[in-house]
Design a protein around this motif. Structure first.
Motif, PDB file in Angstrom:
ATOM      1  N   SER A 129       0.827  -1.208   0.000  1.00 54.95           N
ATOM      2  CA  SER A 129       0.000   0.000   0.000  1.00 54.95           C
ATOM      3  C   SER A 129       0.859   1.256   0.000  1.00 54.95           C
ATOM      4  O   SER A 129       0.531   2.240  -0.664  1.00 54.95           O
ATOM      5  CB  SER A 129      -0.977   0.004   1.178  1.00 54.95           C
ATOM      6  OG  SER A 129      -0.298   0.090   2.411  1.00 54.95           O
ATOM      7  N   VAL A 130       1.993   1.211   0.697  1.00 56.58           N
ATOM      8  CA  VAL A 130       2.915   2.356   0.693  1.00 56.58           C
ATOM      9  C   VAL A 130       3.508   2.539  -0.706  1.00 56.58           C
ATOM     10  O   VAL A 130       3.605   3.668  -1.205  1.00 56.58           O
ATOM     11  CB  VAL A 130       4.024   2.163   1.758  1.00 56.58           C
ATOM     12  CG1 VAL A 130       5.142   3.174   1.590  1.00 56.58           C
ATOM     13  CG2 VAL A 130       3.432   2.245   3.155  1.00 56.58           C
ATOM     14  N   TYR A 168       3.700   5.440  -6.002  1.00 53.86           N
ATOM     15  CA  TYR A 168       3.559   5.465  -7.462  1.00 53.86           C
ATOM     16  C   TYR A 168       2.454   6.418  -7.902  1.00 53.86           C
ATOM     17  O   TYR A 168       2.587   7.123  -8.910  1.00 53.86           O
ATOM     18  CB  TYR A 168       3.303   4.068  -8.010  1.00 53.86           C
ATOM     19  CG  TYR A 168       4.413   3.081  -7.721  1.00 53.86           C
ATOM     20  CD1 TYR A 168       5.763   3.451  -7.795  1.00 53.86           C
ATOM     21  CD2 TYR A 168       4.123   1.776  -7.350  1.00 53.86           C
ATOM     22  CE1 TYR A 168       6.773   2.559  -7.516  1.00 53.86           C
ATOM     23  CE2 TYR A 168       5.140   0.871  -7.074  1.00 53.86           C
ATOM     24  CZ  TYR A 168       6.458   1.272  -7.155  1.00 53.86           C
ATOM     25  OH  TYR A 168       7.461   0.373  -6.889  1.00 53.86           O
ATOM     26  N   MET A 169       1.373   6.441  -7.148  1.00 54.24           N
ATOM     27  CA  MET A 169       0.268   7.334  -7.504  1.00 54.24           C
ATOM     28  C   MET A 169       0.658   8.796  -7.314  1.00 54.24           C
ATOM     29  O   MET A 169       0.305   9.652  -8.133  1.00 54.24           O
ATOM     30  CB  MET A 169      -0.971   6.975  -6.690  1.00 54.24           C
ATOM     31  CG  MET A 169      -1.551   5.626  -7.088  1.00 54.24           C
ATOM     32  SD  MET A 169      -2.958   5.139  -6.101  1.00 54.24           S
ATOM     33  CE  MET A 169      -4.234   6.107  -6.901  1.00 54.24           C
ATOM     34  N   MET A 170       1.387   9.100  -6.246  1.00 58.92           N
ATOM     35  CA  MET A 170       1.843  10.481  -6.029  1.00 58.92           C
ATOM     36  C   MET A 170       2.835  10.891  -7.115  1.00 58.92           C
ATOM     37  O   MET A 170       2.800  12.023  -7.593  1.00 58.92           O
ATOM     38  CB  MET A 170       2.455  10.637  -4.636  1.00 58.92           C
ATOM     39  CG  MET A 170       1.431  10.557  -3.513  1.00 58.92           C
ATOM     40  SD  MET A 170       0.104  11.767  -3.624  1.00 58.92           S
ATOM     41  CE  MET A 170       0.922  13.209  -2.999  1.00 58.92           C
ATOM     42  N   ASP A 221      -4.430   9.035   2.116  1.00 60.59           N
ATOM     43  CA  ASP A 221      -5.185   8.177   3.034  1.00 60.59           C
ATOM     44  C   ASP A 221      -5.180   6.706   2.613  1.00 60.59           C
ATOM     45  O   ASP A 221      -5.679   5.853   3.340  1.00 60.59           O
ATOM     46  CB  ASP A 221      -6.635   8.664   3.139  1.00 60.59           C
ATOM     47  CG  ASP A 221      -6.751  10.027   3.788  1.00 60.59           C
ATOM     48  OD1 ASP A 221      -5.797  10.456   4.470  1.00 60.59           O
ATOM     49  OD2 ASP A 221      -7.810  10.666   3.611  1.00 60.59           O
ATOM     50  N   LEU A 222      -4.620   6.418   1.458  1.00 64.30           N
ATOM     51  CA  LEU A 222      -4.674   5.071   0.892  1.00 64.30           C
ATOM     52  C   LEU A 222      -4.083   3.983   1.795  1.00 64.30           C
ATOM     53  O   LEU A 222      -4.731   2.951   1.998  1.00 64.30           O
ATOM     54  CB  LEU A 222      -3.990   5.067  -0.476  1.00 64.30           C
ATOM     55  CG  LEU A 222      -4.141   3.820  -1.318  1.00 64.30           C
ATOM     56  CD1 LEU A 222      -5.610   3.543  -1.624  1.00 64.30           C
ATOM     57  CD2 LEU A 222      -3.364   3.980  -2.612  1.00 64.30           C
ATOM     58  N   PRO A 223      -2.885   4.147   2.374  1.00 64.92           N
ATOM     59  CA  PRO A 223      -2.343   3.063   3.209  1.00 64.92           C
ATOM     60  C   PRO A 223      -3.246   2.701   4.394  1.00 64.92           C
ATOM     61  O   PRO A 223      -3.434   1.518   4.681  1.00 64.92           O
ATOM     62  CB  PRO A 223      -0.993   3.613   3.688  1.00 64.92           C
ATOM     63  CG  PRO A 223      -0.579   4.547   2.602  1.00 64.92           C
ATOM     64  CD  PRO A 223      -1.877   5.199   2.171  1.00 64.92           C
ATOM     65  N   SER A 275      -6.939  -1.259   6.737  1.00 65.93           N
ATOM     66  CA  SER A 275      -8.195  -1.646   7.377  1.00 65.93           C
ATOM     67  C   SER A 275      -8.914  -2.721   6.569  1.00 65.93           C
ATOM     68  O   SER A 275      -9.591  -3.571   7.136  1.00 65.93           O
ATOM     69  CB  SER A 275      -9.097  -0.427   7.579  1.00 65.93           C
ATOM     70  OG  SER A 275      -9.610   0.039   6.356  1.00 65.93           O
ATOM     71  N   GLN A 276      -8.740  -2.705   5.267  1.00 67.80           N
ATOM     72  CA  GLN A 276      -9.401  -3.681   4.404  1.00 67.80           C
ATOM     73  C   GLN A 276      -8.676  -5.025   4.368  1.00 67.80           C
ATOM     74  O   GLN A 276      -9.296  -6.059   4.204  1.00 67.80           O
ATOM     75  CB  GLN A 276      -9.531  -3.135   2.975  1.00 67.80           C
ATOM     76  CG  GLN A 276     -10.386  -1.895   2.871  1.00 67.80           C
ATOM     77  CD  GLN A 276     -11.821  -2.165   3.276  1.00 67.80           C
ATOM     78  OE1 GLN A 276     -12.428  -3.121   2.831  1.00 67.80           O
ATOM     79  NE2 GLN A 276     -12.362  -1.322   4.131  1.00 67.80           N
ATOM     80  N   SER A 277      -7.365  -5.009   4.528  1.00 71.57           N
ATOM     81  CA  SER A 277      -6.596  -6.243   4.379  1.00 71.57           C
ATOM     82  C   SER A 277      -6.157  -6.860   5.696  1.00 71.57           C
ATOM     83  O   SER A 277      -5.648  -7.977   5.701  1.00 71.57           O
ATOM     84  CB  SER A 277      -5.358  -5.984   3.506  1.00 71.57           C
ATOM     85  OG  SER A 277      -4.483  -5.088   4.162  1.00 71.57           O
ATOM     86  N   SER A 278      -6.375  -6.177   6.811  1.00 68.05           N
ATOM     87  CA  SER A 278      -5.843  -6.662   8.085  1.00 68.05           C
ATOM     88  C   SER A 278      -6.398  -8.032   8.480  1.00 68.05           C
ATOM     89  O   SER A 278      -5.658  -8.894   8.938  1.00 68.05           O
ATOM     90  CB  SER A 278      -6.089  -5.645   9.197  1.00 68.05           C
ATOM     91  OG  SER A 278      -7.466  -5.438   9.390  1.00 68.05           O
ATOM     92  N   ARG A 279      -7.685  -8.255   8.280  1.00 63.27           N
ATOM     93  CA  ARG A 279      -8.275  -9.552   8.646  1.00 63.27           C
ATOM     94  C   ARG A 279      -7.712 -10.670   7.772  1.00 63.27           C
ATOM     95  O   ARG A 279      -7.360 -11.748   8.260  1.00 63.27           O
ATOM     96  CB  ARG A 279      -9.787  -9.496   8.540  1.00 63.27           C
ATOM     97  CG  ARG A 279     -10.462 -10.807   8.894  1.00 63.27           C
ATOM     98  CD  ARG A 279     -11.973 -10.693   8.788  1.00 63.27           C
ATOM     99  NE  ARG A 279     -12.575 -11.982   8.627  1.00 63.27           N
ATOM    100  CZ  ARG A 279     -13.201 -12.628   9.591  1.00 63.27           C
ATOM    101  NH1 ARG A 279     -13.301 -12.074  10.773  1.00 63.27           N
ATOM    102  NH2 ARG A 279     -13.724 -13.803   9.369  1.00 63.27           N
ATOM    103  N   VAL A 280      -7.614 -10.419   6.484  1.00 65.80           N
ATOM    104  CA  VAL A 280      -7.076 -11.425   5.568  1.00 65.80           C
ATOM    105  C   VAL A 280      -5.623 -11.721   5.924  1.00 65.80           C
ATOM    106  O   VAL A 280      -5.221 -12.890   5.993  1.00 65.80           O
ATOM    107  CB  VAL A 280      -7.187 -10.952   4.096  1.00 65.80           C
ATOM    108  CG1 VAL A 280      -6.459 -11.898   3.162  1.00 65.80           C
ATOM    109  CG2 VAL A 280      -8.638 -10.797   3.700  1.00 65.80           C
ATOM    110  N   ALA A 281      -4.842 -10.664   6.166  1.00 65.40           N
ATOM    111  CA  ALA A 281      -3.430 -10.845   6.515  1.00 65.40           C
ATOM    112  C   ALA A 281      -3.306 -11.652   7.808  1.00 65.40           C
ATOM    113  O   ALA A 281      -2.465 -12.556   7.902  1.00 65.40           O
ATOM    114  CB  ALA A 281      -2.746  -9.490   6.667  1.00 65.40           C
TER     115      ALA A 281
END
Length: 93
Positions: free
Chosen positions: A25-26, A31-33, A59-61, A66-72
């Motif tokens: 995510s970082v 890359y987006m910036m 705010d992306l990271p 928050s979206q990937s924490s459970r899967v991770a």
């Protein structure tokens, strides 16, 4: 992405999925910036709000975490690689 796949297949045992997802995510944010560099100097349609886009990217990271924490967490708690576990349970390689 390649680190996630290597870990998924049993490599990169020194890194957790949480660490890999966080770094991804970082990297995506970076890359987006970089893609937006110099965009302020270009004459744009007034309906495009560059500052809003930059804030969303900033705010992306946190959002991705928050979206990937459970899967991770579930992937990290599994003992062996998910692929090996799948193959063992199904007999499909």
């Amino acid at each position: 992405m390649s680190e996630m796949l290597m870990t998924f297949y049993g490599g990169q045992s020194d890194k957790s999925f949480g660490e890999i997802f966080q770094q991804g995510s970082v990297d995506l944010q970076k890359y987006m910036m970089e893609a937006l560099e110099g965009i302020d100097e270009i004459a744009l349609d007034e309906t495009i709000h560059i500052e809003s886009i930059k804030k969303l990217i900033a705010d992306l990271p946190a959002l991705m975490s928050s979206q990937s924490s459970r899967v991770a967490e579930e992937l990290d708690e599994g003992g062996e690689s998910p692929v090996s576990e799948f193959e063992a349970k199904t007999g499909i390689g």
